[in-house]
Design a protein around this motif. Structure first.
Motif, PDB file in Angstrom:
ATOM      1  N   GLY A  90     -35.473  20.579  49.300  1.00 25.48           N
ATOM      2  CA  GLY A  90     -34.632  19.948  48.292  1.00 25.48           C
ATOM      3  C   GLY A  90     -34.055  20.954  47.321  1.00 25.48           C
ATOM      4  N   TYR A  91     -34.876  21.930  46.927  1.00 25.60           N
ATOM      5  CA  TYR A  91     -34.418  22.981  46.016  1.00 25.60           C
ATOM      6  C   TYR A  91     -33.313  23.817  46.662  1.00 25.60           C
ATOM      7  CZ  TYR A  91     -34.537  27.475  43.542  1.00 25.60           C
ATOM      8  OH  TYR A  91     -34.186  28.624  42.884  1.00 25.60           O
ATOM      9  N   LEU A  92     -33.503  24.177  47.940  1.00 21.58           N
ATOM     10  CA  LEU A  92     -32.489  24.966  48.644  1.00 21.58           C
ATOM     11  C   LEU A  92     -31.167  24.211  48.700  1.00 21.58           C
ATOM     12  CD1 LEU A  92     -31.428  27.234  50.505  1.00 21.58           C
ATOM     13  CD2 LEU A  92     -32.506  26.014  52.420  1.00 21.58           C
ATOM     14  N   LEU A  93     -31.201  22.950  49.085  1.00 19.32           N
ATOM     15  CA  LEU A  93     -29.963  22.174  49.183  1.00 19.32           C
ATOM     16  C   LEU A  93     -29.266  22.071  47.834  1.00 19.32           C
ATOM     17  CD1 LEU A  93     -31.079  19.344  51.628  1.00 19.32           C
ATOM     18  CD2 LEU A  93     -29.218  20.974  52.010  1.00 19.32           C
ATOM     19  N   ASN A  94     -30.023  21.786  46.781  1.00 16.79           N
ATOM     20  CA  ASN A  94     -29.409  21.644  45.461  1.00 16.79           C
ATOM     21  C   ASN A  94     -28.953  22.979  44.882  1.00 16.79           C
ATOM     22  OD1 ASN A  94     -29.566  18.847  45.345  1.00 16.79           O
ATOM     23  ND2 ASN A  94     -31.640  18.873  44.529  1.00 16.79           N
ATOM     24  N   SER A  95     -29.456  24.089  45.427  1.00 15.19           N
ATOM     25  CA  SER A  95     -28.935  25.404  45.039  1.00 15.19           C
ATOM     26  C   SER A  95     -27.548  25.645  45.620  1.00 15.19           C
ATOM     27  CB  SER A  95     -29.891  26.519  45.500  1.00 15.19           C
ATOM     28  OG  SER A  95     -31.131  26.437  44.832  1.00 15.19           O
ATOM     29  N   MET A  96     -27.178  24.863  46.629  1.00 11.94           N
ATOM     30  CA  MET A  96     -25.855  24.960  47.237  1.00 11.94           C
ATOM     31  C   MET A  96     -24.879  23.958  46.621  1.00 11.94           C
ATOM     32  SD  MET A  96     -26.779  25.331  51.255  1.00 11.94           S
ATOM     33  CE  MET A  96     -27.959  26.534  51.850  1.00 11.94           C
ATOM     34  N   VAL A 194     -29.707  34.421  49.099  1.00  9.01           N
ATOM     35  CA  VAL A 194     -30.891  34.490  49.954  1.00  9.01           C
ATOM     36  C   VAL A 194     -31.960  33.593  49.336  1.00  9.01           C
ATOM     37  CG1 VAL A 194     -31.673  36.613  48.784  1.00  9.01           C
ATOM     38  CG2 VAL A 194     -32.653  35.979  50.984  1.00  9.01           C
ATOM     39  N   PHE A 195     -32.573  32.791  50.175  1.00  8.06           N
ATOM     40  CA  PHE A 195     -33.610  31.858  49.748  1.00  8.06           C
ATOM     41  C   PHE A 195     -34.961  32.496  50.017  1.00  8.06           C
ATOM     42  CE2 PHE A 195     -36.019  27.757  50.805  1.00  8.06           C
ATOM     43  CZ  PHE A 195     -36.352  27.530  49.478  1.00  8.06           C
ATOM     44  N   PHE A 257     -33.944  31.018  44.588  1.00 11.64           N
ATOM     45  CA  PHE A 257     -32.669  31.300  45.244  1.00 11.64           C
ATOM     46  C   PHE A 257     -32.004  32.455  44.513  1.00 11.64           C
ATOM     47  CE2 PHE A 257     -28.116  30.752  45.955  1.00 11.64           C
ATOM     48  CZ  PHE A 257     -28.080  30.599  47.332  1.00 11.64           C
ATOM     49  N   LEU A 258     -31.747  33.546  45.239  1.00  9.90           N
ATOM     50  CA  LEU A 258     -31.110  34.732  44.650  1.00  9.90           C
ATOM     51  C   LEU A 258     -29.623  34.722  45.004  1.00  9.90           C
ATOM     52  CD1 LEU A 258     -33.745  37.485  45.589  1.00  9.90           C
ATOM     53  CD2 LEU A 258     -33.800  35.834  43.710  1.00  9.90           C
ATOM     54  N   THR A 280     -47.506  36.032  52.739  1.00  6.92           N
ATOM     55  CA  THR A 280     -46.348  36.088  53.626  1.00  6.92           C
ATOM     56  C   THR A 280     -45.160  35.430  52.951  1.00  6.92           C
ATOM     57  OG1 THR A 280     -47.772  35.950  55.585  1.00  6.92           O
ATOM     58  CG2 THR A 280     -45.438  35.469  55.898  1.00  6.92           C
ATOM     59  N   LEU A 281     -44.063  36.151  52.900  1.00  4.64           N
ATOM     60  CA  LEU A 281     -42.832  35.572  52.358  1.00  4.64           C
ATOM     61  C   LEU A 281     -41.817  35.426  53.471  1.00  4.64           C
ATOM     62  CD1 LEU A 281     -40.412  37.925  52.113  1.00  4.64           C
ATOM     63  CD2 LEU A 281     -41.768  38.649  50.180  1.00  4.64           C
ATOM     64  N   SER A 282     -40.826  34.598  53.227  1.00  2.80           N
ATOM     65  CA  SER A 282     -39.711  34.466  54.157  1.00  2.80           C
ATOM     66  C   SER A 282     -38.404  34.564  53.385  1.00  2.80           C
ATOM     67  CB  SER A 282     -39.778  33.147  54.938  1.00  2.80           C
ATOM     68  OG  SER A 282     -39.614  32.038  54.083  1.00  2.80           O
ATOM     69  N   LEU A 283     -37.416  35.175  54.009  1.00  2.00           N
ATOM     70  CA  LEU A 283     -36.096  35.378  53.426  1.00  2.00           C
ATOM     71  C   LEU A 283     -35.076  34.708  54.343  1.00  2.00           C
ATOM     72  CD1 LEU A 283     -36.452  39.190  52.623  1.00  2.00           C
ATOM     73  CD2 LEU A 283     -36.797  37.289  51.036  1.00  2.00           C
ATOM     74  N   THR A 284     -34.353  33.717  53.815  1.00  2.00           N
ATOM     75  CA  THR A 284     -33.405  32.949  54.614  1.00  2.00           C
ATOM     76  C   THR A 284     -31.995  33.185  54.100  1.00  2.00           C
ATOM     77  OG1 THR A 284     -35.091  31.242  54.947  1.00  2.00           O
ATOM     78  CG2 THR A 284     -32.812  30.657  55.466  1.00  2.00           C
ATOM     79  N   PRO A 285     -31.081  33.684  54.945  1.00  2.00           N
ATOM     80  CA  PRO A 285     -29.711  33.950  54.491  1.00  2.00           C
ATOM     81  C   PRO A 285     -28.850  32.696  54.448  1.00  2.00           C
ATOM     82  CG  PRO A 285     -29.937  34.566  56.793  1.00  2.00           C
ATOM     83  CD  PRO A 285     -31.304  34.112  56.341  1.00  2.00           C
ATOM     84  N   VAL A 286     -28.061  32.567  53.385  1.00  2.00           N
ATOM     85  CA  VAL A 286     -27.050  31.520  53.273  1.00  2.00           C
ATOM     86  C   VAL A 286     -25.696  32.213  53.408  1.00  2.00           C
ATOM     87  CG1 VAL A 286     -26.033  29.730  51.826  1.00  2.00           C
ATOM     88  CG2 VAL A 286     -28.518  30.105  51.799  1.00  2.00           C
ATOM     89  N   ILE A 287     -24.977  31.902  54.485  1.00  2.00           N
ATOM     90  CA  ILE A 287     -23.756  32.614  54.856  1.00  2.00           C
ATOM     91  C   ILE A 287     -22.565  31.677  54.734  1.00  2.00           C
ATOM     92  CG2 ILE A 287     -22.589  33.886  56.704  1.00  2.00           C
ATOM     93  CD1 ILE A 287     -25.463  34.337  57.880  1.00  2.00           C
ATOM     94  N   THR A 288     -21.521  32.144  54.081  1.00  2.00           N
ATOM     95  CA  THR A 288     -20.298  31.349  53.970  1.00  2.00           C
ATOM     96  C   THR A 288     -19.096  32.180  54.395  1.00  2.00           C
ATOM     97  OG1 THR A 288     -19.952  31.960  51.646  1.00  2.00           O
ATOM     98  CG2 THR A 288     -21.213  29.948  52.072  1.00  2.00           C
ATOM     99  N   SER A 289     -18.062  31.485  54.839  1.00  2.00           N
ATOM    100  CA  SER A 289     -16.797  32.144  55.171  1.00  2.00           C
ATOM    101  C   SER A 289     -15.677  31.134  54.965  1.00  2.00           C
ATOM    102  CB  SER A 289     -16.793  32.643  56.625  1.00  2.00           C
ATOM    103  OG  SER A 289     -16.911  31.559  57.525  1.00  2.00           O
TER     104      SER A 289
END
Length: 321
Positions: A90-96, A194-195, A257-258, A280-289
């Motif tokens: 939910g946090y990731l979606l609302n960061s977008m 990056v999330f 969210f960075l 353990t961390l995870s880094l997820t890219p948010v890519i736009t074009s």
């Protein structure tokens, strides 16, 4: 043509219940300018406390594939139905964009959830194919009255294509270390952000982050939350204890969210991460074009099949012997 909404899938099975489960399903969608995918879930829990707060806390993974292309690849760093706070998804979606993850807060065991997933794809006229895979953590009791709907919003005025890439995981220790997030090579665009997720809701494990190409110094997590709007009560989620409204917060535990402001993908993303413990961390890219303006072409045959009955008759004729 303006905005149009189309219901493309509805079922009574693909919702969380008293056992962890993964559901894989596909459906056909008409061609057009697909702005976002909307997931609507309604269900009645065995008890209101079976999901303590934000409904997406129970979603451990969600993948969307459009015509063979993975457009959304979410994996949760942690998943817990008893997390009485904002959820990572939910946090990731609302960061977008605000309002991409919302719920109707009845204060009881009934839930109605909306997830608006941005993808921004022009697809060719005719029939295209969506496949999805969604995984849930187990609830304390069995749910009833489940309905899961998938809607497509068509919008020819959409301006960006959005892709959630696969996460890069890293085993960190209680020190400052360099982390390299891989970016997909088959996706064009730039990094909107990056999330970052921890493997637990504990918010004091990861303390500082530095984007090597954008800063000469590390910034602590509170400074990043100032930059991304979290500290301005930017985190909203549903808490049944406060019916008919959402709850405001300044953080989503273990997540941040960075914003990267369209950082190019000419290289992998290099960061420095400071931690107070190991995990353990995870880094997820948010890519736009930018939207190219034309739909993806339909499949085209590249070789001509030349038919000539007269020639075929002659070729088979004994007169040539």
């Amino acid at each position: 043509m303006g905005v149009r909404y189309t219901l493309v899938e509805s079922n009574t099975t693909d919702a969380p219940s008293n056992a962890a489960a993964t559901y894989n399903r596909g459906f056909n969608v008409p061609g057009g300018a697909v702005d976002e995918v909307i997931v609507r879930v309604t269900q009645t829990l065995n008890a209101a406390s079976d999901i303590s707060a934000d409904w997406p806390n129970v979603v451990s993974s969600l993948r969307l594939i459009l015509n063979g292309e993975t457009v959304w690849d979410y994996t949760g760093g942690y998943t817990s139905a008893t997390n009485n706070a904002a959820s990572p998804l939910g946090y990731l979606l609302n960061s977008m964009g605000r309002g991409r993850s919302v719920e109707v807060n009845t204060g009881d065991a009934t839930r109605e959830v909306f997830l608006r997933i941005p993808i921004g794809r022009n697809i060719a006229a005719g029939i295209s194919r969506f496949e999805y895979s969604i995984s849930y953590a187990a609830l304390a009791g069995a749910s009833t009255g489940n309905t899961v709907q998938w809607w497509i919003r068509y919008n020819p005025a959409m301006q960006t294509t959005t892709t959630l890439g696969a996460a890069t995981t890293f085993n960190y220790s209680a020190t400052t270390q360099q982390v390299q997030m891989r970016v997909p090579q088959n996706v064009s665009g730039t990094l909107a952000g990056v999330f970052v997720q921890n493997d637990a809701v504990t918010d004091t494990d990861l303390t500082d982050f530095r984007i090597v190409s954008q800063s000469d110094f590390a910034m602590d997590i509170d400074m990043w939350r100032m930059l991304n709007g979290d500290l301005y009560n930017g985190v909203e989620y549903m808490d049944p204890a406060t019916a008919t409204q959402l709850t405001f917060a300044q953080e989503c535990g273990g997540c941040v969210f960075l914003p990267l402001y369209g950082l190019s993908m000419s290289d992998d993303l290099r960061m420095q991460v400071t931690a107070a413990t190991a995990g353990t961390l995870s880094l997820t890219p948010v890519i736009t074009s930018g939207i190219a303006g034309k739909p993806a072409p339909a499949q085209v045959q590249t070789q001509a099949v030349k038919t000539n009955v007269a020639k075929s008759v002659l070729d088979d004729s004994a007169a040539q012997v």
